[in-house]
Design a protein around this motif. Structure first.
Motif, short mmCIF file in Angstrom:
data_model
loop_
_atom_site.label_atom_id
_atom_site.label_comp_id
_atom_site.label_asym_id
_atom_site.label_seq_id
_atom_site.Cartn_x
_atom_site.Cartn_y
_atom_site.Cartn_z
N PRO A 199 3.97 5.04 -7.15
CA PRO A 199 2.99 4.31 -7.98
C PRO A 199 3.56 3.79 -9.30
O PRO A 199 2.95 2.91 -9.92
CB PRO A 199 1.89 5.35 -8.22
CG PRO A 199 2.55 6.67 -7.99
CD PRO A 199 3.59 6.45 -6.94
N THR A 227 2.36 1.65 -3.42
CA THR A 227 1.30 2.03 -4.37
C THR A 227 0.99 3.52 -4.27
O THR A 227 0.76 4.20 -5.28
CB THR A 227 0.03 1.22 -4.08
OG1 THR A 227 0.34 -0.17 -4.20
CG2 THR A 227 -1.09 1.56 -5.07
N GLU A 228 0.99 4.05 -3.05
CA GLU A 228 0.62 5.46 -2.85
C GLU A 228 1.78 6.43 -3.09
O GLU A 228 1.58 7.51 -3.65
CB GLU A 228 0.08 5.65 -1.42
CG GLU A 228 -1.25 4.94 -1.19
CD GLU A 228 -1.82 5.22 0.20
OE1 GLU A 228 -1.28 6.10 0.90
OE2 GLU A 228 -2.78 4.54 0.58
N GLN A 230 0.83 -1.21 0.00
CA GLN A 230 0.00 0.00 0.00
C GLN A 230 0.87 1.26 0.00
O GLN A 230 0.59 2.24 -0.71
CB GLN A 230 -0.92 -0.01 1.24
CG GLN A 230 -1.91 1.12 1.29
CD GLN A 230 -2.98 1.02 0.20
OE1 GLN A 230 -3.21 -0.07 -0.34
NE2 GLN A 230 -3.57 2.15 -0.16
#
Length: 328
Positions: free
Chosen positions: A304, A300-301, A297
């Motif tokens: 990206p 991903t944030e 996560q």
């Protein structure tokens, strides 16, 4: 209904030795007790004893059963054996209490951590081991601070990430103080025994932790070598033209909360110290549990575009989750 075994702790060999008779003589007495159920000498199952092995007639006695046999011998013997059996029962109780203390320490030492070459325990674990309350522990601490030998910060206690910790020296000072100040005899005895039992138990725990830490450090060196000392998220590494960059090894599943994965190379990933710090800050602090999902996560944030590391982390997640389910 399951047979209640609590309170039956004295083996036949222990009882015979305490009474200074042979095991065969003890068997003769037991046969005598069992011979006539209507006389005054009887041993009741689940009251005076339970069978460890009924086919062999092997029994485990309660204190009441031990005293019943001692009473019989006292009437038949030329000299009193009450002192012998009383001393034995007292020592036996102490052994059982000390075993419970050791077990209590082992079940409440997850916070044990090294800081400034000292081992510290969280206040929560100290409260659990001493079987007291946070308020009573606070009072003990305040009373010690007013004494001629107050606790010293960083030596006897410290605050780590806003949580009060006590070093083992501080822990023993608290137990000694409570052993003197508590009004209930059993509670005083528990705290009094903490120092002796605690030193033996903590030595075993620390020796095991030291061996485990060596395995973890070896795994971390292996992971850094596998990753060529390069951050797996940013691609940066320490070098001639990037001397300010330092790399470290991160546990994808936090070692404190997933100890079975702590020395697993698959659970390790090389990151720059900056990324490592950023992740733990993003995740709520270094004491918070973290998993592959958290790191996925985070990437991903904040990164990206890095599909490759997300793919690797998903593969690691599948491998480690599979290992965990097999181990469960």
């Amino acid at each position: 209904m399951a047979k209640q075994k609590t309170g039956f702790t004295i083996r036949e060999a222990e009882l015979a030795a305490a009474l200074e008779i042979t095991h065969e003589r003890l068997d003769e007495i037991i046969i005598f007790f069992d011979a006539d159920p209507s006389d005054q000498w009887e041993l009741r199952e689940n009251d005076h004893f339970i069978f460890l092995n009924k086919n062999l007639g092997e029994r485990l006695f309660s204190e009441q059963g031990a005293y019943a046999i001692a009473k019989y011998l006292d009437e038949k013997a030329a000299k009193s054996i009450w002192q012998l059996i009383t001393e034995f029962i007292t020592r036996h109780k102490e052994k059982i209490r000390n075993a419970f203390i050791s077990r209590k320490i082992q079940e409440n030492c997850s916070s044990l951590t090294v800081r400034n070459n000292r081992h510290f325990l969280s206040k929560k674990d100290v409260v659990s081991i001493l079987c007291t309350s946070p308020a009573r522990l606070n009072k003990a601490f305040e009373e010690i601070q007013k004494s001629y030998d107050p606790m010293k910060i960083y030596e006897d206690f410290d605050d780590i990430d806003g949580v009060r910790y006590y070093s083992l020296s501080g822990f023993y000072k608290l137990s000694q103080h409570l052993a003197q100040k508590l009004t209930v005899k059993d509670r005083r005895g528990w705290c009094e025994a903490i120092e002796v039992v605690g030193k033996k138990t903590f030595k075993l725990i620390i020796d095991e932790q030291t061996a485990r830490q060596k395995k973890i450090e070896a795994a971390m060196r292996g992971a850094k070598k596998r990753d060529k000392s390069q951050c797996q998220i940013t691609g940066k590494s320490h070098g001639k033209h990037s001397k300010a960059i330092n790399v470290t090894v991160h546990h994808i599943y936090s070692k404190q909360h997933y100890p079975h994965l702590a020395a697993c190379v698959d659970n390790l990933i090389t990151l720059t110290q900056e990324v490592h710090q950023d992740f733990h800050t993003w995740n709520g602090g270094s004491q918070k549990p973290c998993t592959a999902d958290h790191l996925i996560q985070f990437v991903t944030e904040l990164y990206p575009d890095n599909y490759e590391v997300i793919l690797k982390l998903n593969q690691v997640k599948q491998i480690l989750d599979s290992q965990s389910s097999k181990a469960a």
